[in-house]
Structures are given as C-alpha cells and as structure tokens.
Write a protein that holds these residues in place. Structure first.
Motif, PDB file in Angstrom:
ATOM      1  N   LYS A 110     130.668  50.327  66.564  1.00  0.00           N
ATOM      2  CA  LYS A 110     131.475  50.117  65.358  1.00  0.00           C
ATOM      3  C   LYS A 110     131.374  48.654  64.934  1.00  0.00           C
ATOM      4  CE  LYS A 110     134.368  54.090  66.285  1.00  0.00           C
ATOM      5  NZ  LYS A 110     135.721  54.680  66.317  1.00  0.00           N
ATOM      6  N   ASN A 112     131.076  47.187  62.193  1.00  0.00           N
ATOM      7  CA  ASN A 112     131.845  46.696  61.047  1.00  0.00           C
ATOM      8  C   ASN A 112     133.264  46.290  61.446  1.00  0.00           C
ATOM      9  OD1 ASN A 112     132.426  49.514  61.482  1.00  0.00           O
ATOM     10  ND2 ASN A 112     133.485  49.550  59.512  1.00  0.00           N
ATOM     11  N   ALA A 159     127.945  52.239  49.547  1.00  0.00           N
ATOM     12  CA  ALA A 159     128.206  52.475  50.966  1.00  0.00           C
ATOM     13  C   ALA A 159     129.681  52.264  51.289  1.00  0.00           C
ATOM     14  CB  ALA A 159     127.338  51.560  51.824  1.00  0.00           C
ATOM     15  N   HIS A 163     131.822  55.361  52.734  1.00  0.00           N
ATOM     16  CA  HIS A 163     132.472  55.147  54.036  1.00  0.00           C
ATOM     17  C   HIS A 163     133.977  55.411  53.920  1.00  0.00           C
ATOM     18  CE1 HIS A 163     133.075  53.464  58.036  1.00  0.00           C
ATOM     19  NE2 HIS A 163     133.963  52.606  57.557  1.00  0.00           N
ATOM     20  N   ARG A 166     134.476  59.151  53.704  1.00  0.00           N
ATOM     21  CA  ARG A 166     134.134  59.778  54.989  1.00  0.00           C
ATOM     22  C   ARG A 166     135.249  59.588  56.020  1.00  0.00           C
ATOM     23  NH1 ARG A 166     127.988  58.727  57.142  1.00  0.00           N
ATOM     24  NH2 ARG A 166     126.925  60.372  55.971  1.00  0.00           N
ATOM     25  N   TYR A 297     131.289  49.365  56.068  1.00  0.00           N
ATOM     26  CA  TYR A 297     130.528  50.592  56.311  1.00  0.00           C
ATOM     27  C   TYR A 297     129.818  50.455  57.640  1.00  0.00           C
ATOM     28  CZ  TYR A 297     128.217  46.869  53.875  1.00  0.00           C
ATOM     29  OH  TYR A 297     127.863  45.608  53.486  1.00  0.00           O
ATOM     30  N   ARG A 298     129.313  51.545  58.131  1.00  0.00           N
ATOM     31  CA  ARG A 298     128.422  51.511  59.297  1.00  0.00           C
ATOM     32  C   ARG A 298     127.563  52.769  59.302  1.00  0.00           C
ATOM     33  NH1 ARG A 298     133.623  52.014  61.732  1.00  0.00           N
ATOM     34  NH2 ARG A 298     134.024  54.122  62.539  1.00  0.00           N
ATOM     35  N   ILE A 300     125.334  54.101  57.361  1.00  0.00           N
ATOM     36  CA  ILE A 300     125.503  54.944  56.191  1.00  0.00           C
ATOM     37  C   ILE A 300     124.514  54.666  55.063  1.00  0.00           C
ATOM     38  CG2 ILE A 300     127.142  53.534  54.869  1.00  0.00           C
ATOM     39  CD1 ILE A 300     128.870  56.079  54.566  1.00  0.00           C
TER      40      ILE A 300
END
Length: 351
Positions: A110, A112, A159, A163, A166, A297-298, A300
């Motif tokens: 993670k 971000n 993004a 994110h 999501r 974001y990550r 993505i």
C-alpha cells in the motif's frame, strides 16, 4: 532546460535548470503534456502542503524551490543501467509516487499510504512542468497505441477518481452523490458509471461545470446557492444516497455530504484540504454512518488506460484549455483561481 518551479505560495517561476540524467534503474522522459491539478492549485494559493520547505523530503531529498507537475505523459528519451521495462521511443505515463519502500504500508503493497508519501512534481525530484524529467523505472507505464499524449496526461487524475470509487462501499445498482464538479469530481462521475451506479446526484455552483456533469452521466445537478443540497438529494433518492463523495475541500461541504447519505451511508473524502473542517458527530453516530478518506491511488494505472481505450475519461470532453509553459501562471494558475468555468488546463512542454 526550462521548468516551472514553486518558490512559495503565489510564486511560481519559469527558470532554467539542469537537464536531468538517468541513473541506474531510472528513465529520462521527454515530457509532452502536463495537467494542472487541484493539488497544484492548492500549493499555488495556500502552500506548502506537499512541497518540502523546512527540510528535504525523505525520498526526493529536495527542498523548495521544486519543479512542479505530476499529471503528465511523454516519450522515453534515455534509460539508465538495468532498465528493462521500457526503452527509448516508448510512449509512457508516469505514476508520480514517492514512497520509501520500507515502512509497514509499503511492505504490505500500500505504497500510497507510505509514512513518507510524496509526489514527483510536488515533493521534489523533478516534475512534468519541464522539458525533461527522470523517474524510477517502476513508476512508468506504457500507453496503449490508441491513446494520445493529451489523453495520457489525464491518467493520473482519472486514477484518483477510480481509486476513490473502488475503495468506496458502492455496489452495482447503488446510488451516489458527488459534491463538486471540478476535474476530479467529473472523473468520479465517470468512475461511478463504470462501477454501475444507477443514480448520480451532483452538487455544483458553476453552471458550465454542472452542464458537463450532466453530459458525463449525472442524474441531476443541484445548485447549492439556490436550495439545500442535502435535503434535495434525500428527496430525489428516497431518503439519501448510499455513498457521497466530497471533492471540494470546502469545510462547510463535509457536513452536507454526511447529511445527503442514508442510514449506514458512507462519505468518501477525496479532497486535499487547506483548512480544518468540522461536523456534528451525532449525524454519523445515530445512523451508523461511515467516513472514509482516500489518497491518490495504487496499482490502477493500467486499468485506467484500458477504460480510456473504451471511451471513458475522454480528454476531448474534459480539456478546456491548452497553454505553453511560459504562460503557466497567467493563463494557467491565475485563470483557475478566477474562472470556475475551466475544467482541465493542459500545459505543453517546451521543445
């Protein structure tokens, strides 16, 4: 080379800086187009927020003045030793994350949420408001053949929006509200469409941005200067939406978002804030509501570009102005401060 550097709030200068050279594992990029982000605008008006001023950033090891610009696309000009992911001539977008790779969040993928989180173009290390920039190989993503460089400059803000959706509790068939139809808010509307939201209520003062929200799929647009936005959303949705997205950074709006959700509803805070915001905790407690924050974001960017190939997050619909780097202050930042009709301004890199 020419670059736009942040010195302090309301002080961004076009200056000559050394052209960067890629080291091992790094990629030198000839920048093509860079978007002016809401985060850039916050730094211009009320920074520093992410810009390091008192001590060098833990990852970039730089301190202001720094080159700005983190929403950009370009072409690989040169690669450092050991780079295998991309080669000169490749068309790429950059995921502009600066992370330590060592903290607990980074170790769990993670990145971000890194303890030393920063952004290339906000926290040092170079940036897109320049002719060239250098980034780590990991943060480059090849663009599909069907995407233009201008479209590539929208991958980063899209993004953020994808994110946010999501990580929200929204399910296909659910309802949502979006407070703020600036660039990120508009992209959130499209991300909600991707996720299968059946009704999307948008709260926006600007008539032009409201019209764009309708064009992109909003069910209804509410002008909060003319009516109580939360009350109207509850009326239209039959008691409140499943999820509200706060994308204004205006303190008073946070409570409105909470009030617009139903029992067990969720408010997702997307904005970066210049000031503190308050809310009445009982409006959360008595209906078992949830507040959730998201940052960046990550993992993505590839999904965003796949959606762009399908027609989502279109630059043709979102870009309202294109300018040269020399005009970035007067025609870019100052225009965004004064004109709420603008959506996304792109800056063309110098040759």
């Amino acid at each position: 080379m020419k670059a736009a550097r942040w010195h302090k709030a309301r002080d961004i200068r076009i200056e000559d800086v050394p052209t960067p050279v890629p080291g091992p594992g790094q990629v030198k990029i000839k920048v093509k187009w860079t978007g002016i982000c809401g985060s850039d605008l916050h730094e211009y008006v009320a920074g520093p927020i992410f810009v390091p001023v008192d001590k060098p950033h833990a990852v970039s090891h730089e301190v202001a003045p720094i080159v700005m610009g983190h929403e950009f696309s370009g072409e690989v000009a040169e690669v450092g030793e050991g780079v295998t992911k991309v080669k000169p001539g490749d068309r790429v977008v950059v995921e502009p994350i600066l992370s330590c790779g060592k903290c607990s969040a980074c170790q769990h993928g993670k990145y971000n949420l890194c303890e030393d989180l920063g952004f290339h173009g906000l926290s040092g290390g170079g940036g897109g408001f320049s002719a060239y920039t250098v980034v780590g190989e990991r943060w480059t993503h090849k663009m599909p053949d069907g995407l233009s460089f201008e479209q590539g400059a929208l991958v980063e803000p899209a993004a953020v929006a994808l994110h946010a959706v999501r990580l929200s509790s929204l399910k296909a068939g659910g309802t949502a509200a979006v407070f703020g139809a600036g660039p990120i808010g508009l992209l959130v509307i499209e991300a909600l469409r991707v996720a299968g939201a059946t009704s999307i209520y948008v709260v926006e003062l600007s008539e032009q941005r409201g019209a764009k929200a309708k064009e992109l799929g909003a069910t209804a647009v509410i002008d909060p200067s003319k009516e109580n936005a939360a009350a109207r959303i509850k009326e239209l949705s039959g008691g409140g939406v499943d999820v509200a997205f706060e994308v204004t950074g205006v303190p008073a709006v946070l409570q409105q978002c909470i009030d617009a959700t139903r029992y067990e509803g969720e408010t997702v805070i997307v904005s970066i804030w210049e000031k503190e915001a308050s809310f009445q905790p009982n409006t959360v407690v008595l209906k078992e509501k949830t507040l959730k924050g998201i940052i960046a974001y990550r993992d993505i960017f590839p999904a965003v570009m796949d959606l762009m190939v399908q027609g989502y997050f279109s630059a043709e619909r979102l870009v309202t102005k294109r300018i040269a780097l020399d005009d970035i202050v007067a025609e870019g930042f100052e225009t965004l401060v004064k004109e709420k009709t603008q959506i996304k301004i792109l800056v063309e890199a110098p040759a």
